[in-house]
Design an enzyme around this catalytic site. Structure first.
Site, short mmCIF file in Angstrom:
data_model
loop_
_atom_site.label_atom_id
_atom_site.label_comp_id
_atom_site.label_asym_id
_atom_site.label_seq_id
_atom_site.Cartn_x
_atom_site.Cartn_y
_atom_site.Cartn_z
N THR A 1 3.38 3.31 16.29
CA THR A 1 2.91 1.62 15.57
C THR A 1 3.37 1.66 14.26
O THR A 1 2.69 1.30 13.45
CB THR A 1 1.24 1.81 15.64
N HIS B 1 -2.20 -10.67 11.51
CA HIS B 1 -1.84 -9.33 11.55
C HIS B 1 -1.37 -8.42 12.53
O HIS B 1 -2.27 -8.53 13.10
CB HIS B 1 -2.55 -8.30 10.07
N ASN C 1 4.88 -2.26 12.91
CA ASN C 1 4.17 -2.84 11.62
C ASN C 1 4.93 -2.54 10.06
O ASN C 1 5.16 -1.35 10.20
CB ASN C 1 3.11 -2.24 12.32
N GLU D 1 1.41 -0.97 0.02
CA GLU D 1 -0.06 0.43 0.13
C GLU D 1 0.69 1.50 0.10
O GLU D 1 0.02 2.31 0.32
CB GLU D 1 -1.07 -0.02 1.05
N CYS E 1 -3.23 -3.19 4.54
CA CYS E 1 -2.48 -4.74 4.88
C CYS E 1 -2.59 -5.81 4.08
O CYS E 1 -2.15 -6.87 5.07
CB CYS E 1 -2.28 -4.49 6.31
#
Ligand SMILES: CC(C)(COP(=O)(O)OP(=O)(O)OC[C@H]1O[C@@H](n2cnc3c(N)ncnc32)[C@H](O)[C@@H]1OP(=O)(O)O)[C@@H](O)C(=O)NCCC(=O)NCCS
Length: 482
Positions: free
Chosen positions: A177, A277, A356, A101, A135
């Protein structure tokens, strides 16, 4: 690659082709930058209370990169390293998809840039482009790769899946994050991690929890609390659908240890590894707690006495009304503690160290899981995986680790292939929070500039890392290799 062109295909009685056997992941590697920031330093720098990022979010370190790296460079790096590490010939690839992404071009796919790695081999006959939905793109790409191998289009070659992202947020609560990473996976028959057939469950809906409408910025628009709720909502849906499917008598599902048996009761306990995830590790812990509830409610439907006494008052709970019930969450976190510690925590090592990685996150968890035990203990382990992408797209699916641990087996080569990762993590450089902020400011100011010559220091890049050298007036990007 030893065993290349062995197509693993069976012939049926009439001589026509049937499904190739044991399709899944044969080889894997991960790329992450050599620079990271300690979450404790970030807590101090951002003036939040001590423990907010480390305990509250469950994160330890966060990888980041300067303006020398972009989505194409990190995908080039991980793919080139995968080829070299496992001695894969570019000629043996017939399909390649990238899940990401991190978009730098609305039209030209990252896959086309990666075709440079195939130039010398002369192989241009490679299907696939890239997949984007937050994601989830890595999972979409993996599913397409598996489907290509199992389809009438398959010509016996391997599929390659790359999931990678540069996860950066604007200053504020979401910034800790972030992270950066790319995972490459070689997919084919006779694999080390073999995916179960006919049991994938999917949940898709239209929500604005996280999205990137502003193409001049790397940053998403994010509604954090909504994204947490959507994640758990998708988990509920995928979980129940997965277990409905897996328990259907007509599905000859390998997730049950008794293939072909008419009635079965596959439950959460059938899985040795439960992987998610991981936007941040605390959410994963809460997701295991949620699964405990879902599992208990399903068991209760078969046997009303099976419900733990602590959940008695929740026996008629409406799932959709329970996402913000803090008392229930507390009870579930306690009840699911052992499951989390034994079946999920081992998969979170890279998520804690890197942060992440959006599309790569779930697959980094698979690598962590493979690093968490000796090969003889990993053999035949059953794994449940949950993939979530905001917007939203989510799936639950399952796999088993091959039982062949012999020296030249796919599992043995895979375990050896990822064994350098702990050392690579150790060799990284810790950077002060102020410098991390400066670096993100540089990326912010220079994102999508053309012409542009990146200024970031290349001396910290590890050998073999691709990096951006120039963006021309016409937005042509040029790369070099450290
Ligand atoms: C995840 C996110 C919403 C957190 O935002 P936030 O404003 O910092 O949230 P909170 O203030 O609720 O703090 C987070 C947690 O840290 C805890 N916390 C705060 N200070 C703490 C401290 N000093 N010590 C320990 N825990 C602390 C909070 O209690 C909270 O935990 P809880 O949710 O279990 O109650 C934000 O980082 C975000 O938007 N991230 C991007 C989106 C995302 O990753 N979504 C996930 C689904 S895709």
């Amino acid at each position: 690659m030893p065993g290349s062109q062995q197509n693993g295909c069976q012939q049926n009685g009439g001589g026509s082709r049937v499904w190739p056997e044991n399709v899944g992941i044969i080889a894997m590697d991960i790329y992450f930058p050599t620079t990271y920031v300690e979450q404790t330093n970030l807590e101090e720098f951002n003036g939040v209370s001590k423990g907010k990022y480390t305990v509250g979010l469950g994160q330890k370190r966060m990888a980041f990169c300067n303006d020398r790296e972009d989505i194409a460079s990190i995908c080039l790096t991980v793919t080139d390293r995968l080829f070299k590490k496992y001695q894969i010939s570019p000629k043996d690839i017939g399909f390649m998809m990238i899940g990401t992404e991190t978009i730098v071009d609305k039209s030209k796919s990252v896959k086309t840039v990666l075709m440079d790695l195939f130039k010398d081999s002369g192989n241009t006959d490679i299907e696939g482009v890239h997949a984007t939905n937050a994601c989830y793109g890595g999972t979409a790409s993996l599913f397409h790769a598996i489907d290509w191998i199992e389809s009438s289009s398959w010509d016996g070659r391997y599929a390659l899946v790359i999931a990678g992202d540069i996860a950066v947020y604007a200053s504020g609560p979401a910034r800790p994050t972030g992270g950066v990473g790319a995972v490459a996976m070689l997919v084919g028959p006779n694999a080390a991690v073999i995916f179960d057939r006919r049991v994938r469950s999917t949940y898709m809906a239209n929500v604005y929890d996280f999205y990137k409408p502003d193409l001049t910025s790397e940053y998403p628009y994010v509604d954090g609390p909504l994204s947490n709720q959507c994640y758990l909502q998708a988990l509920d849906q995928c979980y129940n659908l997965y277990f409905d499917k897996v328990n259907r008598a007509h599905v000859n599902c390998p997730a049950a240890n008794e293939p072909g048996k008419k009635a079965r009761s596959v439950q959460l306990e059938n899985f040795d590894g439960i992987l998610f995830h991981a936007p941040y590790c605390k959410l994963v812990q809460k997701s295991v707690a949620r699964m405990y509830l879902l599992n208990s409610l399903r068991k209760k439907a078969q046997d009303p006495d099976s419900l733990p006494s602590q959940l008695e008052k929740y026996k008629n709970i409406k799932l959709e009304e329970s996402y913000n019930d803090r008392d229930l969450e507390k009870v579930l976190l306690t009840l699911s503690g052992d499951i989390f510690n034994q079946r999920t925590d081992p998969s979170l090592m890279l998520a804690r160290e890197i942060g992440n990685m959006y599309t790569a996150s779930l697959y980094s968890c698979l690598i962590s899981y493979l690093l968490s035990d000796k090969i003889e203990n990993l053999a035949n382990k059953r794994i449940l995986l949950f993939s979530y992408g905001s917007g939203l797209a989510a799936s639950m699916f399952s796999a088993r680790i091959s039982g062949d641990t012999s020296d030249n087996s796919a599992l043995s080569r895979l375990v050896k292939g990822v064994s350098d990762i702990p050392q690579r993590l150790e060799q990284r450089t810790s950077v002060a929070a102020a410098q991390f902020e400066e670096t993100l400011n540089l990326r912010e100011k220079t994102h999508s500039l053309a012409p542009y010559t990146p200024t970031g220091d290349v001396s910290q890049l590890s050998a073999g890392t691709y990096y951006l050298t120039d963006v021309s007036q016409k937005h042509h990007r040029a790369y070099s290799k450290a």
